[in-house]
Write an enzyme that holds these catalytic residues in place. Structure first.
Site, PDB file in Angstrom:
ATOM      1  N   HIS A  15      35.513  40.548  47.114  1.00  0.00           N
ATOM      2  CA  HIS A  15      36.653  39.815  46.539  1.00  0.00           C
ATOM      3  C   HIS A  15      37.163  38.832  47.576  1.00  0.00           C
ATOM      4  O   HIS A  15      38.090  39.125  48.344  1.00  0.00           O
ATOM      5  CB  HIS A  15      37.742  40.793  46.090  1.00  0.00           C
ATOM      6  CG  HIS A  15      38.850  40.152  45.308  1.00  0.00           C
ATOM      7  ND1 HIS A  15      39.601  40.838  44.375  1.00  0.00           N
ATOM      8  CD2 HIS A  15      39.346  38.879  45.320  1.00  0.00           C
ATOM      9  CE1 HIS A  15      40.503  40.020  43.846  1.00  0.00           C
ATOM     10  NE2 HIS A  15      40.372  38.834  44.416  1.00  0.00           N
ATOM     11  N   GLU A 200      46.574  42.484  38.442  1.00  0.00           N
ATOM     12  CA  GLU A 200      47.172  42.045  39.716  1.00  0.00           C
ATOM     13  C   GLU A 200      48.673  41.852  39.479  1.00  0.00           C
ATOM     14  O   GLU A 200      49.501  42.435  40.168  1.00  0.00           O
ATOM     15  CB  GLU A 200      46.521  40.733  40.184  1.00  0.00           C
ATOM     16  CG  GLU A 200      47.096  40.192  41.502  1.00  0.00           C
ATOM     17  CD  GLU A 200      46.523  38.827  41.907  1.00  0.00           C
ATOM     18  OE1 GLU A 200      45.950  38.135  41.047  1.00  0.00           O
ATOM     19  OE2 GLU A 200      46.675  38.467  43.094  1.00  0.00           O
ATOM     20  N   ASP A 278      40.600  38.591  49.706  1.00  0.00           N
ATOM     21  CA  ASP A 278      41.092  37.669  48.684  1.00  0.00           C
ATOM     22  C   ASP A 278      41.055  36.207  49.159  1.00  0.00           C
ATOM     23  O   ASP A 278      40.139  35.467  48.805  1.00  0.00           O
ATOM     24  CB  ASP A 278      42.497  38.066  48.213  1.00  0.00           C
ATOM     25  CG  ASP A 278      42.757  37.726  46.746  1.00  0.00           C
ATOM     26  OD1 ASP A 278      41.855  37.194  46.088  1.00  0.00           O
ATOM     27  OD2 ASP A 278      43.875  37.999  46.261  1.00  0.00           O
ATOM     28  N   ASP A 279      42.046  35.785  49.924  1.00  0.00           N
ATOM     29  CA  ASP A 279      42.141  34.399  50.400  1.00  0.00           C
ATOM     30  C   ASP A 279      42.513  34.422  51.886  1.00  0.00           C
ATOM     31  O   ASP A 279      43.664  34.143  52.259  1.00  0.00           O
ATOM     32  CB  ASP A 279      43.218  33.642  49.590  1.00  0.00           C
ATOM     33  CG  ASP A 279      42.876  33.627  48.111  1.00  0.00           C
ATOM     34  OD1 ASP A 279      42.013  32.834  47.711  1.00  0.00           O
ATOM     35  OD2 ASP A 279      43.451  34.434  47.353  1.00  0.00           O
TER      36      ASP A 279
HETATM   37  N1  HPA Z   1      44.468  35.947  41.964  1.00  0.00           N
HETATM   38  C1  HPA Z   1      44.128  35.096  41.013  1.00  0.00           C
HETATM   39  N2  HPA Z   1      43.519  33.947  41.262  1.00  0.00           N
HETATM   40  C2  HPA Z   1      43.221  33.640  42.521  1.00  0.00           C
HETATM   41  C3  HPA Z   1      43.542  34.479  43.546  1.00  0.00           C
HETATM   42  C4  HPA Z   1      44.195  35.703  43.249  1.00  0.00           C
HETATM   43  O1  HPA Z   1      44.532  36.523  44.109  1.00  0.00           O
HETATM   44  N3  HPA Z   1      43.114  33.881  44.674  1.00  0.00           N
HETATM   45  C5  HPA Z   1      42.529  32.719  44.327  1.00  0.00           C
HETATM   46  N4  HPA Z   1      42.602  32.563  43.005  1.00  0.00           N
HETATM   47 ZN    ZN Z   2      41.371  37.073  43.932  1.00  0.00          ZN
END
Ligand code: HPA
Ligand code: ZN
Length: 338
Positions: A15, A200, A278-279
């Protein structure tokens, strides 16, 4: 004599959004090369100081804003190569990387440019970094179903290699999985793997829908399953993996704090939990840093046994052949903590 730094535990990352690995310094370098001005920020430090988020949407606004600097094949190649180098240094042996083609094609960057750049970085990664990586193409759920279908068709030349699957990301609330029933059906027919961000920010109904309507094999995030015990039973029975992102959850204020994160509850429930970044460029750390963060938070009760379990789960949850999986699991089993 220098003491060698112990190698981190081998792991897979399942992820991570490649656009979320764009570091501020690299964004400024790309802006300069492409003759683009990042109007709201003067320096990388200015930009980094803006990384304070109220929720998913405030993050997404900046995430999309920064992408203007990504224009050429070389830009995408450098982006992926930089991620793979950092991930490798933190023990990542295998990665399934999300990318958002619509965020680029909407700005006039052809999908062929994105694919050529990412494809070159991935092809070089085993020899250059000791990492194998594949792509999962995400549809932006706040865009239309028709746009997802158009994107899907335009990506056919890359199905199988390097695109192994499709996913669903961007603004979750108000954009339930069922909106993308048709394109996920086509993805199944094309032999692609299917995942979706669900739970989420949205309630457990979105997770049910991702499973039952889209036929996903893995849930990205999935935290909200805990408010529906029947859903937890199903996820445990079927061992549907959850790609959990604890640091992201705290920084996007989906969880109150790291020490209150439900990671130990998810693990105790018998769910197939993985831990991911994630990012990472926006959330201050790559997946090895996230492993360290959960290990260092006593309330999460992640000891060496749990760390090894999380590393093993990352390979169990990956779209690997049985042979590949067994080889990686053996590396995890034989790993010795310093
Ligand atoms: N959630 C949804 N979309 C996204 C995310 C996330 O954490 N990061 C990049 N796009
Ligand atoms: Zn994500």
């Amino acid at each position: 004599m220098t003491t060698p730094i112990p190698a981190p535990i081998p792991k897979a990352e399942l992820h991570v959004h490649i656009e979320g690995t764009l570091e501020p310094e690299h964004a400024f370098a790309l802006a300069a090369r492409n003759g683009i001005r990042l109007l709201r920020f003067r320096t990388p430090e200015d930009l980094r100081a803006a990384y304070v988020f109220d929720d998913l949407q405030t993050f997404l606004d900046l995430y999309y804003e920064l992408m203007v600097v990504l224009r050429t094949e070389q830009d995408f190649e450098e982006l992926a190569d930089a991620y793979l180098a950092r991930a490798a240094a933190q023990g990542v042996r295998y990665a399934e990387i999300f990318f958002d083609p619509q965020a680029h094609t909407a700005r006039g960057v052809p999908i062929g440019t994105v694919m050529a750049g990412l494809g070159r970085a991935l092809a070089a990664a085993p020899a250059r970094h000791g990492v194998t990586a594949r792509l999962i193409m995400c549809f932006l759920r706040d865009e239309s179903a028709a746009s997802a279908l158009e994107t899907f068709e335009s990506a056919r030349p890359w199905f199988g290699e390097p695109i192994i699957g499709v996913g669903l990301d961007s603004a979750e609330l108000g954009n339930p999985p069922g909106k993308f029933r048709e394109v996920f059906g086509l993805a199944q027919e094309a032999g692609l793997r299917r995942v979706a961000h669900a739970g989420e920010e949205a309630p457990p109904e979105y997770i049910w829908e991702a499973l039952d309507v889209l036929g996903v094999e893995r849930i990205d995030h999935g935290n909200s399953c805990l408010s529906d015990l029947r859903l937890v039973d199903r996820l445990v029975d079927e061992q549907v993996p959850l790609t959990v992102c604890p640091v992201s959850n705290v920084l996007l204020q989906n969880e109150d704090s790291l020490y209150e994160h439900p990671l130990p509850i998810l693990l105790d429930a018998g769910l197939l939990v993985t831990v991911n970044s994630d990012d990472p460029a926006f959330f201050g750390g790559y997946v090895g840093d996230v492993f360290d963060a959960v290990r260092n938070e006593p309330e999460l009760r992640v000891g060496l046994t749990e760390l090894r379990r999380l590393a093993a789960n990352s390979f169990k949850a990956a779209f690997l052949s049985d042979e590949e999986r067994q080889a990686y699991l053996k590396e995890v089993k034989n790993y010795r903590f310093a």
